[in-house]
Structure formats: structure tokens, C-alpha cells
Write a protein that holds these residues in place. Structure first.
Motif, PDB file in Angstrom:
ATOM      1  N   SER A 171       6.249   8.949  -3.086  1.00  0.00           N
ATOM      2  CA  SER A 171       5.374   7.962  -2.464  1.00  0.00           C
ATOM      3  C   SER A 171       4.828   7.058  -3.550  1.00  0.00           C
ATOM      4  CB  SER A 171       4.183   8.621  -1.764  1.00  0.00           C
ATOM      5  OG  SER A 171       4.596   9.762  -1.079  1.00  0.00           O
ATOM      6  N   GLU A 204       7.527   4.826   0.677  1.00  0.00           N
ATOM      7  CA  GLU A 204       7.797   6.257   0.511  1.00  0.00           C
ATOM      8  C   GLU A 204       9.212   6.549   0.958  1.00  0.00           C
ATOM      9  OE1 GLU A 204       4.911   9.574   1.720  1.00  0.00           O
ATOM     10  OE2 GLU A 204       6.461   9.585   3.270  1.00  0.00           O
ATOM     11  N   ARG A 233       2.072   4.195  -4.072  1.00  0.00           N
ATOM     12  CA  ARG A 233       0.935   3.509  -3.471  1.00  0.00           C
ATOM     13  C   ARG A 233       0.359   2.493  -4.430  1.00  0.00           C
ATOM     14  NH1 ARG A 233      -0.720   6.172   1.112  1.00  0.00           N
ATOM     15  NH2 ARG A 233       0.267   8.235   1.293  1.00  0.00           N
ATOM     16  N   ASP A 234      -0.346   1.563  -3.846  1.00  0.00           N
ATOM     17  CA  ASP A 234      -1.083   0.560  -4.628  1.00  0.00           C
ATOM     18  C   ASP A 234      -0.210  -0.076  -5.700  1.00  0.00           C
ATOM     19  OD1 ASP A 234      -3.160   1.376  -3.092  1.00  0.00           O
ATOM     20  OD2 ASP A 234      -3.914   2.799  -4.605  1.00  0.00           O
ATOM     21  N   SER A 241       0.810  -1.213   0.000  1.00  0.00           N
ATOM     22  CA  SER A 241       0.000   0.000   0.000  1.00  0.00           C
ATOM     23  C   SER A 241       0.846   1.268   0.000  1.00  0.00           C
ATOM     24  CB  SER A 241      -0.996  -0.013   1.156  1.00  0.00           C
ATOM     25  OG  SER A 241      -0.324  -0.172   2.359  1.00  0.00           O
ATOM     26  N   LEU A 242       2.039   1.214   0.601  1.00  0.00           N
ATOM     27  CA  LEU A 242       2.885   2.414   0.520  1.00  0.00           C
ATOM     28  C   LEU A 242       4.371   2.107   0.670  1.00  0.00           C
ATOM     29  CD1 LEU A 242       3.159   5.615   0.536  1.00  0.00           C
ATOM     30  CD2 LEU A 242       3.237   5.401   3.025  1.00  0.00           C
TER      31      LEU A 242
END
Lengths: 567, 376
Positions: free
Chosen positions: A146, A56, A148-149, A53-54
Motif C-alpha cells: 500500500s 494498493e 499512501r500520501d 491517497s492510496l
């Protein structure tokens, strides 16, 4: 209808991404490399849900201008090289201009950055490799990327991800590797919102402590030869691990894998390693970037050397030298030592800070090297020797106490003696008054015929006496009296067991013989016997380790004893 | 228990048993000496469970009989350090013994007699009577060859064979062997053989008088030597002694006669330069000459000496452990020693040139096969 057609731009990107972005850990690696190339002094890695999900990465590096940001996500866009000449001498970690484009093709990416020359920051939102939004934001030095997904749009990839625990382990491995590669940076790792690890910029030695646990257990090597600067830490034989987890090679700050280098190190250890033991090693090699090609694989983890032979031999040589030296004598730590890394990814561990660590690190510098030196030079050789529990020989040395394991010491002596028989004729063979008859199994018998020539050179006189019956008529001079039969059978067993491992024939026989006929722990030794044992031990080529890789000598430093007594 | 005894009398007795008392034992009671006093005599006993010795001594004055075990080391050291004066021992109800001299006193805690192991009973024992000097001679000619290797227990003792018309002793460690036979001996009963542990032999040698006879008592597994004032009991070594006659070569046809002390001195000097581990020396035999050489590759040492011998056979090269050669030569009484040989891998038979009357003494030494022979 034509069945061949050009793929869409997005498909091309996604396919290309497959090469670079294998799993969350590869994303982290690319992003951190960018941060390092931007000249950052602080890097923060945040991970959520094992990176899916992340992921970063925040740095305080140079940052990018708006123009740069918009370009950076296109393929083959890079600030790192310009022309062919640059490609031949790559000094940055990245250079292909692919990473961001590839990652953005398989995720939702937000880049927030501010170039040091500008007073306004830029934020770009990308989806499936396309820029969706560009915003002006408050200036903050550095860049945050970042992701994500990850793989949300590529179900095939997502399916191939391993369990979250495994993916997280890969991420941690990347982080560990990066931390080791750049010790002079402030590193922070956050997993699921917890500040898991915060490592202040540090010396290499301290950094090793951070990542590997107690680095003073390792042997430090530093060598500059023919334009190469090599700094390495390697584990003492017997201190290795059960996996390759703790093997790192850095070339010019880049973590690489190179079979030939690992092989060089491993072959230097040779038979000092126990079964299933992998040495810990961390090699830092600095060399002219023109002599090494990192453009072998999109992941850039493989390298090729212009003169691979030279590097191989060099690494092997310095490792061998280090393993022969007295630094391999393990220090005995009475104080419960903290094994393993303090880089654990669960729980809010307060960063382990220097004061205590540096104390320990200092103590390694006074490591008891002089011990063996004084043995050899013998200004005052072994003033006193004690045998304890009929197992160890104890003596006072300058820096404390030295403890010698009598069995393995003798084993080493006999081992080398047998190996010497390979080249020159043996010393002699004591004839027995009562020849021993041995009835062998078919298995033993065939093993015996296989190694009989070696046994004869060592000093066994064997005569065949019909079917599978052998008479021992004479034995090597240094064999334990009365035990001839058992020793011979043990050698056969031992040899058979080790034969499969592809060891040298003589080596296998020598090991078996040495192990079986050496004095046992439990045998009491007289003072002249101990003196002779130690003299002979130090006449061997490797007095510190037995043929199976166990240590022969352990030093207990005065410091350690003092500490124990709270002085 | 209360008695007075002269320091030197007691010390002598204590010294007779000191060899057997263990200095450190897993059974602490064994570190003690048992004192037993009856109306006539003080008996003191020490044991390590394998061997026990009891010796008697007559005190100057006996006031009250009794018994107690006292720590061996402290008592022996204390008595040893006293001058030759009378010493009084007195046991109180709390098992403490007060030892008084005219200068002062020493007090030591004793242990009840019941905790001390009993002497093994020798009921149903057979008795044999032997001459002291014969037993002494036979023991001293064999004990050196006893094996110290626990892996072949039967060799860890002197093998004594009492036969109707001869008395034999043999010892071997598998590398050398010593055998002595007295043929004047006569024994009326069926033969007896036993393996006696070397420690018992050593103690017996210390206690054997020059003259007179000694009585041995033998039962299953144990042997008792009864000396004048002292009895020594030992367990016998179990196991079957190997058939040593079979390994004594009968057809050694080459003969070397050599001066014993000359060869001994030569081997001693040359062996200083041999390997400390193997003590290997080389005998090069040629017409009436023997060269003894050694080398130690590890330290680069080397030595060679030549001496005259009587030898009229073909030249031969033999390897020996110098320690074994020296041991053997040490036990020959005659000035001349005879080596009979066959070849470099066969046992050498070593004998004095002239045997004593009624005695046959021989030793065997196994050679070391020299590597050069492989290339010949």
C-alpha cells in the motif's frame, strides 16, 4: 566554506525517485510488475483519490520472507537478476532493484507479505524510505503493497500532478495495459471502494473485448518468423480512433513504446488512414530476450532491438499483408454494436461475462473471407448484380450479401490507372470537338503549371492561350463527358489542398483525378458497366479501400441477417 | 363513360403512347393513362410532363361519353393478353371501371380526370409543314450523335434549323458530330431553330408515316407534332447550341475512300479486343492500305486486320473510339465512305462518296491522341 557537499541519503533517494515515480500511474505500474514477477494469478489494484491517497496492489504470488522484506526497500536490492548474464537476458518485468526504494522515499508504504514456505506473515511500515516498524501478522499468501500520501513530502512533485481526472486516466491506462499484457490472470480494479472492474482470466481475444470493446472489428494476424512470434490485432482502415489511446505493443509480456514499431505499423497503413485517424493496434511480440534491450530508461518502457531493421520490416510487412487481404472487408453489423471498451471506471458494472461475448467472437471466425476469393477465381462470377439507389452495387455471395460502393470502387480503379501513368505512357487522349476555354486565377494557374506534366500524361491536352487562359483540347478517355472543365478545376483545388501534407506528387494528382472523374453516387449503371467495374476493381492491387481509406466493399453475412429475423 | 372497342384497336393505341408513360414516377398520377370519350372518338393520353402523346381510336360502339385515368401498366398488360375480341368499358359513380368481355370481367379503380395534367396549350403557335420522309431521314441521321451527358444540356437534343432555303439538323456530343442539310427546302418566313430532346425524336420516328406531310406547331419552349391520329407534344431543350460550323475543319487535305461494310466488319471484330472502357482502336494508314489494330492491356487481348483502301498520302497513325466509328458507318447509305483527314489530332470528316440529290450529309469524329506520338 565548501559549497559542495554530499546529499543526504533521503535526498538521493528522492531525486532517484523522480526518474521512476513520475506520477501515481508509475507507482501502480511498478507494483503490478512486481506482482506479476512474483508469479501471481490474481491481482487487485485499489486506488483512492486518483492514487494520491492510496495505491494498493494485492497479489497471490510467492510472497517474501521477513529477511527479503527488510532488504527489498533498499536501493539496488532485487531478486530478479544476479549478474551481468542475467541482465543481458531479462525475463522479468523488473530488474533494476529500484522501484520500491524510490517509491518508499516519496510516500508512506506498508508491505504485508507471507512467503509460501513460512507460517507467519510480515508487515513493514516505511516512511521517507526508512523502516519505521516491523510486525508479525497472520499468514496470507501473497503480498500487499500500500502506498499512501504519495509525494506528500515532495511538494514540488505534488504541484506538478495534473487534475485528479487526468491522473486517474493514466492509472486506468496502466491497468488496461497490464490487463492486456497478461490475459491469463484474474484482474480487479477498485476505485474509491467501488469494485469497478473484475476480469476473470481469459483468452487473449476475450481480453481484447474486455479492454477495447468489440475486438472482432479488428484484423487478427499471427505470424512466426525467424525466432519471433508475433500475434497482432489491428483495426481496419476507417475503423481507427481519433487518438493513440488504443495502440499497444508488448514484447515478452512487457508493455513498451518504440517509435520505430509504431512507425512500421503506421507506414503500412499508408494512405488508407483518414485524416486524424489513428489505427488501433495491439502487437504481442515474443522473442529471445537477449535480442532486446529494456535497460534503456528507468521506466523500462523503451526498448532497443539488436536488429531494429529486421523487426521494423517484419512488422510493416505483416501489417501490410493483413491490410491487403480480404479480412479488411468490414462486416456490416445491423445489430447496434457496442463500441468502446467496457472498461469504464465509474459505476458498478457487472463484469461482462463470456457466454454472450464468446458467441460474438465465434461469429468472427466465420467471417466472410471467401467472398473475394470467389470473385477472383470466378467459378461463378457475380451471378447477379443489382444497383440500389444508383449508389451501391449489390450481389449475393456465399456467406451473404456483398455491397460495393460504386463511386469509391471506380475511384480506386482510376487512382491506380493514374499511378500507372507515372511509369508508362498513358492510353490516349480523346480530342474534343469543342475545346474548352478556362480562365484561371493566379493561384490555379501556378498550380496548373506545377502539375501540367502529370496532367498531360494522364491524358489532358492543355494549351496556353495568353494570360492565365488555358484551352482544354483533349481529355483522358475515361473522363465523364462534358465535365472536363469542372474536373480540371476540382483537381487543381484538391491538389492544392493536399499539397501541404507532403504527399507524393503523383499520389496527390491521382487522388484528385480519381475522386473527381469517378462515377458519382447517383449515376445509374447498366449491367455491363457494373460487371466491368467489378472486374476492374478486382484487378487493382487493393480492391478493398479507396485511396482516401474508405471501404469499397462491405459484406453483410447471412448470419447477421438471420439474427435480425430472429431465426 | 361506356363504350365497346376491339382489343387490337385499343392495343395499337396503347402501344403508341406506352413509350412515354413512366413506369415509376414521383408523381404517381403519371403512371396512368387518361381515357377521354366524346361522341365520335376515344382519346388516350400519356405524359411524363416533358413529353405527352395523345392518340385517337374509334370504338365499335359508344354509349355514354366521359373520362377517367386508369393505371397504364395493368390496362396495357390486360389488353395485350386478350385475344382479338370486343371489350366493353364501363365507368361507375365510384370511379371504378369494369372491363367486360364475353368471358368475364375485370374491375379497376380509376382516378378523376381533373388530377391528370392538362395538355399544354399551343395557342400563338407557329405552324410548319414538312414532308414525312424528309423529317424521318434527317432525324435518323442525327439522333445517334446526341449527347446523354446532362452536364451540357444544350447538346442533349437534335438541333433543328429551318431556314428560308434549307433545312438542317445537327447533333453532337462533343466527340462526334452529325450534320445533314436538305437544300431543296423552302420556307417563307424567318428562320426557326430549336433543340428537340431525343426521346421525342424517337417517338416521332415511330409515328411518322412513309409518305405525306406532317404539321409541326411551335411556341415558346414547346413543339407539337401532329400526326394523323396522334399528337406528340414535347418541351424543347433550353440553351444555346454551340457554333458547330466553327469546329468543322475546312482544310483536311488527305483522303481515304473505303468500302463501308468491309470497314464496319473489320472494326467490329478488332474492337472486340480493345479495352471495354475506351473501345480504342488504331488506324494505321499507308499507301492504299489500312491496318486496324487494338489491344487491351488488362486482359492481354490484341487484334490486327488489314484492308485495301484508296489512300495516296503520307502514312498516318490515328486513334479512334471504335463505337463512334461504327455509329458513323452505320448511318452512311452509300457503299463507299470518304474520310478526309489532316493530322492525328484533328477531326476527321466522314461523308458518303456520293451524296443524295439536294442533300449534304457529313459527320465528324474526333480522334484519340495516341501515346506513341509523344515519343515520335
Amino acid at each position: 566554506m565548501a559549497s559542495i557537499h554530499l546529499l543526504s541519503d533521503l535526498m538521493m533517494k528522492r531525486i532517484a525517485a523522480g526518474e521512476v515515480v513520475e506520477r501515481p500511474a508509475s507507482v501502480a505500474k511498478e507494483l503490478i510488475e512486481n506482482a506479476l514477477d512474483a508469479g501471481s494469478s490474481r491481482i487487485l489494484l485499489r486506488i483512492e483519490e486518483s492514487g494520491v491517497s492510496l495505491i494498493e496492489v494485492t497479489d497471490d504470488g510467492n510472497g517474501m520472507t521477513e529477511e527479503d522484506v527488510l532488504l527489498c526497500c533498499r536501493r539496488h536490492a532485487t531478486s530478479k537478476i544476479r549478474d551481468e548474464e542475467d541482465l543481458e537476458a531479462i525475463t522479468t518485468l523488473g530488474f533494476r532493484g529500484e522501484a520500491l526504494a524510490s517509491i518508499s522515499a516519496v510516500s508512506r508504504m506498508v508491505i504485508t507479505t507471507c512467503h509460501q514456505s513460512e507460517n507467519e506473515g510480515t508487515q513493514v511500515l516505511l516512511e521517507s524510505g526508512e523502516i519505521r516498524e516491523v510486525l508479525k501478522v497472520a499468514p496470507r499468501k501473497g503480498t500487499t503493497v500500500s502506498v499512501r500520501d504519495l509525494f506528500a513530502a515532495v511538494p514540488a512533485r505534488r504541484k506538478f500532478l495534473k487534475t485528479p481526472v487526468t491522473e486517474l486516466r493514466h492509472l486506468i491506462r496502466v491497468f488496461r495495459t497490464m490487463v492486456l499484457s497478461h490475459p491469463k490472470i484474474d484482474w480487479t480494479l477498485q476505485v474509491n471502494g467501488d469494485k469497478t472492474m473484475h476480469l476473470l482470466r481469459n483468452t487473449l481475444e476475450e481480453r481484447l473485448n474486455d479492454v477495447l470493446g468489440d475486438s472482432r472489428e479488428l484484423i487478427h494476424i499471427h505470424r512466426s518468423v525467424s525466432g519471433l512470434n508475433i500475434e497482432a490485432w489491428i483495426s481496419r482502415p476507417g475503423d481507427g480512433r481519433k487518438s493513440r489511446e488504443n495502440q499497444f505493443v508488448f514484447i515478452n509480456g512487457r508493455a513498451v513504446q518504440n517509435r520505430s514499431l509504431s512507425h512500421a505499423v503506421l507506414s503500412a497503413y499508408g494512405n488508407r488512414l483518414g485524416r486524424g485517424e489513428y489505427p488501433v493496434y495491439i502487437l504481442y511480440i515474443e522473442m529471445d530476450p537477449r535480442l532486446v534491450d529494456v535497460n534503456v530508461h528507468p521506466m523500462k518502457s523503451e526498448v532497443r532491438f539488436q536488429d531494429e531493421h529486421l523487426i521494423y520490416n517484419l512488422i510493416r510487412k505483416i501489417t501490410e499483408d493483413a491490410l491487403r487481404g480480404p479480412a479488411v472487408i468490414p462486416d456490416l453489423h445491423l445489430i447496434t454494436k457496442k463500441r468502446g471498451s467496457n472498461l469504464r471506471f465509474r459505476g458498478n458494472e457487472t463484469p461482462r461475462l463470456s457466454s454472450q461475448l464468446s458467441l460474438e467472437a465465434q461469429s468472427t471466425e466465420t467471417a466472410p473471407l471467401p467472398a473475394s476469393v470467389s470473385f477472383r477465381e470466378g467459378e461463378k462470377r457475380f451471378p447477379e448484380l443489382w444497383q440500389i439507389h444508383n449508389r451501391y452495387i449489390l450481389s449475393q455471395i456465399k456467406s451473404g450479401i456483398t455491397i460495393i460502393d460504386q463511386h469509391v470502387a471506380h475511384e480506386r480503379i482510376l487512382y491506380e490507372k493514374v499511378l500507372a501513368c507515372k511509369k508508362s505512357a498513358p492510353g490516349g487522349s480523346q480530342q474534343l470537338l469543342f475545346p474548352q476555354t478556362l480562365q484561371l486565377s493566379i493561384d490555379d494557374y501556378s498550380t496548373l503549371t506545377e502539375i501540367n506534366t502529370a496532367l498531360e500524361r494522364i491524358g489532358f491536352g492543355l494549351k496556353e492561350f495568353g494570360k492565365q487562359t488555358v484551352v482544354i483540347e483533349s481529355v483522358p478517355l475515361d473522363i465523364r463527358k462534358g465535365n472536363e472543365k469542372d474536373i480540371l478545376l476540382d483537381i487543381l483545388d484538391d491538389y492544392r489542398e493536399n499539397r501541404g501534407t507532403g504527399e507524393d506528387f503523383w499520389d496527390a494528382v491521382a487522388k484528385s483525378y480519381a475522386c473527381k472523374s469517378a462515377v458519382k453516387s447517383g449515376d445509374s449503371l447498366t449491367l455491363p458497366e457494373m460487371t466491368s467495374l467489378i472486374d476492374q476493381l478486382f484487378a487493382t492491387s487493393e480492391p478493398y479501400f479507396c485511396p482516401h481509406g474508405r471501404p469499397i466493399i462491405v459484406n453483410l453475412s447471412l448470419e447477421e441477417i438471420d439474427r435480425r429475423f430472429g431465426r | 363513360m361506356k363504350f365497346t372497342i376491339l382489343q387490337n384497336d385499343l392495343l395499337e393505341a396503347l402501344q403508341r403512347i406506352s413509350g412515354v408513360v413512366p413506369t415509376r414516377s414521383t408523381t404517381p398520377i403519371l403512371e396512368n393513362i387518361l381515357f377521354e370519350l366524346d361522341e365520335e372518338k376515344l382519346k388516350i393520353t400519356g405524359t411524363d410532363l416533358e413529353i405527352s402523346i395523345t392518340t385517337g381510336v374509334t370504338p365499335k360502339k359508344i354509349e355514354q361519353t366521359g373520362s377517367i385515368a386508369l393505371p397504364a401498366r395493368v390496362i396495357t398488360e390486360m389488353i395485350r393478353s386478350l385475344p382479338a375480341i370486343p371489350v366493353q368499358f364501363e365507368l361507375d359513380e365510384t370511379k371504378r371501371v369494369r372491363i367486360t368481355t364475353d368471358q368475364g370481367y375485370y374491375q379497376v379503380a380509376g382516378i378523376s380526370r381533373n388530377e391528370f395534367p392538362d395538355n399544354p396549350s399551343l395557342s400563338e403557335a407557329r405552324s410548319i409543314e414538312l414532308k414525312n420522309d424528309l423529317l424521318r431521314r434527317m432525324f435518323s441521321k442525327t439522333i445517334f450523335a446526341v449527347s446523354s451527358e446532362e452536364l451540357r444540356p444544350a447538346l442533349m437534343g437534335v438541333y433543328m434549323q429551318i431556314m428560308p432555303d434549307e433545312f438542317r439538323m445537327v447533333a453532337t456530343d462533343g466527340h462526334r458530330l452529325s450534320k445533314i442539310i436538305d437544300s431543296s427546302f423552302r420556307f417563307d418566313e424567318a428562320g426557326i431553330q430549336m433543340i428537340i430532346p431525343p426521346k421525342a425524336v424517337q417517338i416521332a420516328l415511330k409515328n411518322l408515316n412513309e409518305e405525306g406531310n406532317i404539321k409541326l406547331q411551335l411556341n415558346q419552349g414547346g413543339l407539337c407534332f401532329i400526326f394523323d391520329n396522334t399528337t406528340l407534344y414535347t418541351r424543347l431543350v433550353e440553351g444555346e447550341y454551340p457554333d458547330y460550323e466553327k469546329v468543322i475543319p475546312r482544310d483536311n487535305d488527305k483522303k481515304m475512300v473505303v468500302d463501308r461494310s468491309l470497314l464496319m466488319a473489320t472494326v467490329k471484330r478488332v474492337s472486340l479486343f480493345s479495352s471495354a472502357l475506351t473501345h480504342q482502336v488504331r488506324f494505321s494508314l499507308s499507301q492504299n492500305r489500312l491496318a486496324v489494330c487494338s489491344e487491351d492491356a488488362d486482359i492481354g487481348g490484341e487484334a490486327r486486320e488489314e484492308l485495301n483502301v484508296e489512300y495516296n498520302d503520307e502514312p498516318m497513325e490515328l486513334g479512334y473510339n471504335a463505337q463512334y466509328i461504327l455509329d458513323i458507318l452505320k448511318h452512311v447509305d452509300d457503299d463507299k465512305v470518304v474520310f478526309t483527314l489532316k493530322n492525328p489530332v484533328r477531326a476527321a470528316v466522314v461523308k458518303p462518296l456520293s451524296q443524295k440529290e439536294n442533300e449534304s450529309f457529313m459527320m465528324l469524329i474526333m480522334p484519340i491522341k495516341l501515346n506513341s506520338q509523344e515519343h515520335q
